[in-house]
Enzyme design. Structure first.
Site, PDB file in Angstrom:
ATOM      1  N   SER A   1       7.077  -5.246  -0.313  1.00 68.71           N
ATOM      2  CA  SER A   1       7.785  -4.771  -1.501  1.00 68.71           C
ATOM      3  C   SER A   1       6.808  -4.543  -2.631  1.00 68.71           C
ATOM      4  CB  SER A   1       8.832  -5.797  -1.948  1.00 68.71           C
ATOM      5  OG  SER A   1       9.384  -5.453  -3.204  1.00 68.71           O
TER       6      SER A   1
ATOM      7  N   TYR B   1      11.758 -14.009  -4.567  1.00 64.60           N
ATOM      8  CA  TYR B   1      11.653 -12.838  -3.693  1.00 64.60           C
ATOM      9  C   TYR B   1      10.251 -12.239  -3.761  1.00 64.60           C
ATOM     10  CZ  TYR B   1      12.810  -8.196  -1.782  1.00 64.60           C
ATOM     11  OH  TYR B   1      12.844  -7.045  -1.036  1.00 64.60           O
TER      12      TYR B   1
END
Length: 330
Positions: A226, A239
């Site tokens: 990500s 995250y």
């Protein structure tokens, strides 16, 4: 030693240089004002084979883990302009989180490139059936593998069932993820923190550990990282931490497996319109992706070719340990 270049002549020269710099500045500013200035009300550019939705997007809210079929604005995953050319001909792939979003788009393009696909997912049976039908529509075989990637026993079973169905395993795509925004670190309780790490790190480790003994030379693992693992995100502390870990895991595992002829890489997406975000931050969906240079979120079909590229020994035979950002510009 020569005398320093000072005095009236040096001062006049310095003034001329400063005047010259100001002239250059004036010319650039005039050009920008005349033709290059981007206006706030200009629509985001369309750079793809077809037009993609731009903000404001609908305000969407989903109950976790999120069903794609419940979205009013359905993610675009079928890539109608993408033509397969046998890049994964005869391969067998296992893709986690393949029921929807990026995972579904990857499954479809893998099938279009000639691969049979094992569709691993948590519990979104309705979405998974759509993915299975899409793979089969490409003329390839598909099996459904519901379960939790954070459970090592599930990872072993998923690999075993893939081998039983297809007789081999050539590509593992680790894509399943858990994400939940929190305004401050104090708002992240240990149950929340544990679920993020168990899915995003343990899950990737479990699947790779189960798959690695069965991957032959020419096979590969493609992890989904990500942009938050590259840049951080103040409201996605846990995250982002896991995605940074995925990137480090990718590079480390690449070094571990390369002697077997197995490559390991990662795609690091920016904002992508999938059920993950409406199931996390529904109040943010109208402006989702607006801050990228392209002014919009990606659609899943725009990410899938990067996974094909890294998975195929035809296109990425000399690439391992790389993190490929697909983030809509810098």
């Amino acid at each position: 030693m020569s005398e320093p270049n000072t005095g009236p002549d040096a001062e006049r020269r310095a003034e001329r240089v400063a005047d010259h710099e100001r002239e250059i500045q004036d010319r650039i500013e005039a050009r920008e004002a005349r033709s290059f200035q981007v206006k706030d009300d200009e629509p985001p550019p369309q750079t793809g084979a077809r037009a993609y939705p731009v903000p404001p997007l609908p305000r969407e809210s989903l109950e976790k883990p999120g069903l794609e079929s419940d979205l009013s604005l359905r993610p675009m995953w079928d890539a109608p302009y993408y033509r397969g050319s046998g890049k994964l001909e005869g391969f067998a792939a296992l893709i986690t989180g393949a029921d929807s979003g990026i995972g579904r788009a990857v499954a479809v393009l893998f099938a279009r490139e000639g691969a049979d696909v094992a569709i691993a997912y948590l519990e979104e049976h309705e979405d998974a059936e759509v993915t299975k039908a899409a793979v089969e529509a490409e003329g390839r075989r598909a099996i459904l593998l519901p379960g939790d990637v954070s459970d090592p026993a599930y990872a072993e079973a998923a690999v075993r069932q893939t081998l039983e169905a297809f007789g081999k395993l050539d590509v593992l795509v680790n894509n399943a993820a858990f994400q939940m925004h929190a305004a401050a670190i104090e708002d992240i309780d240990y149950d929340h923190f544990d679920r993020t790490l168990k899915t995003n790190l343990y899950g990737y480790f479990n699947m790779a550990k189960a798959a690695a003994p069965h991957l032959k030379a020419g096979g590969s693992i493609v992890n989904c990282g990500s942009v938050t693992g590259l840049e951080g995100s103040k409201e996605l502390l846990d995250y982002s931490m896991t995605k940074g870990g995925v990137h480090a895991f990718t590079r480390s595992l690449a070094g571990s497996l390369i002697k077997r002829g197995v490559r390991v890489n990662a795609v690091a997406p920016g904002p992508v319109w999938t059920p993950l975000n409406p199931a996390d931050k529904p109040d943010k969906t109208p402006e989702f992706g607006k801050d990228t240079p392209m002014g919009r979120p990606a659609q899943p079909e725009e990410l899938a070719p990067a996974f094909v590229f890294l998975a195929s020994p035809q296109t990425a035979s000399y690439i391992t340990g790389e993190i490929l950002p697909v983030i809509g510009g810098y």
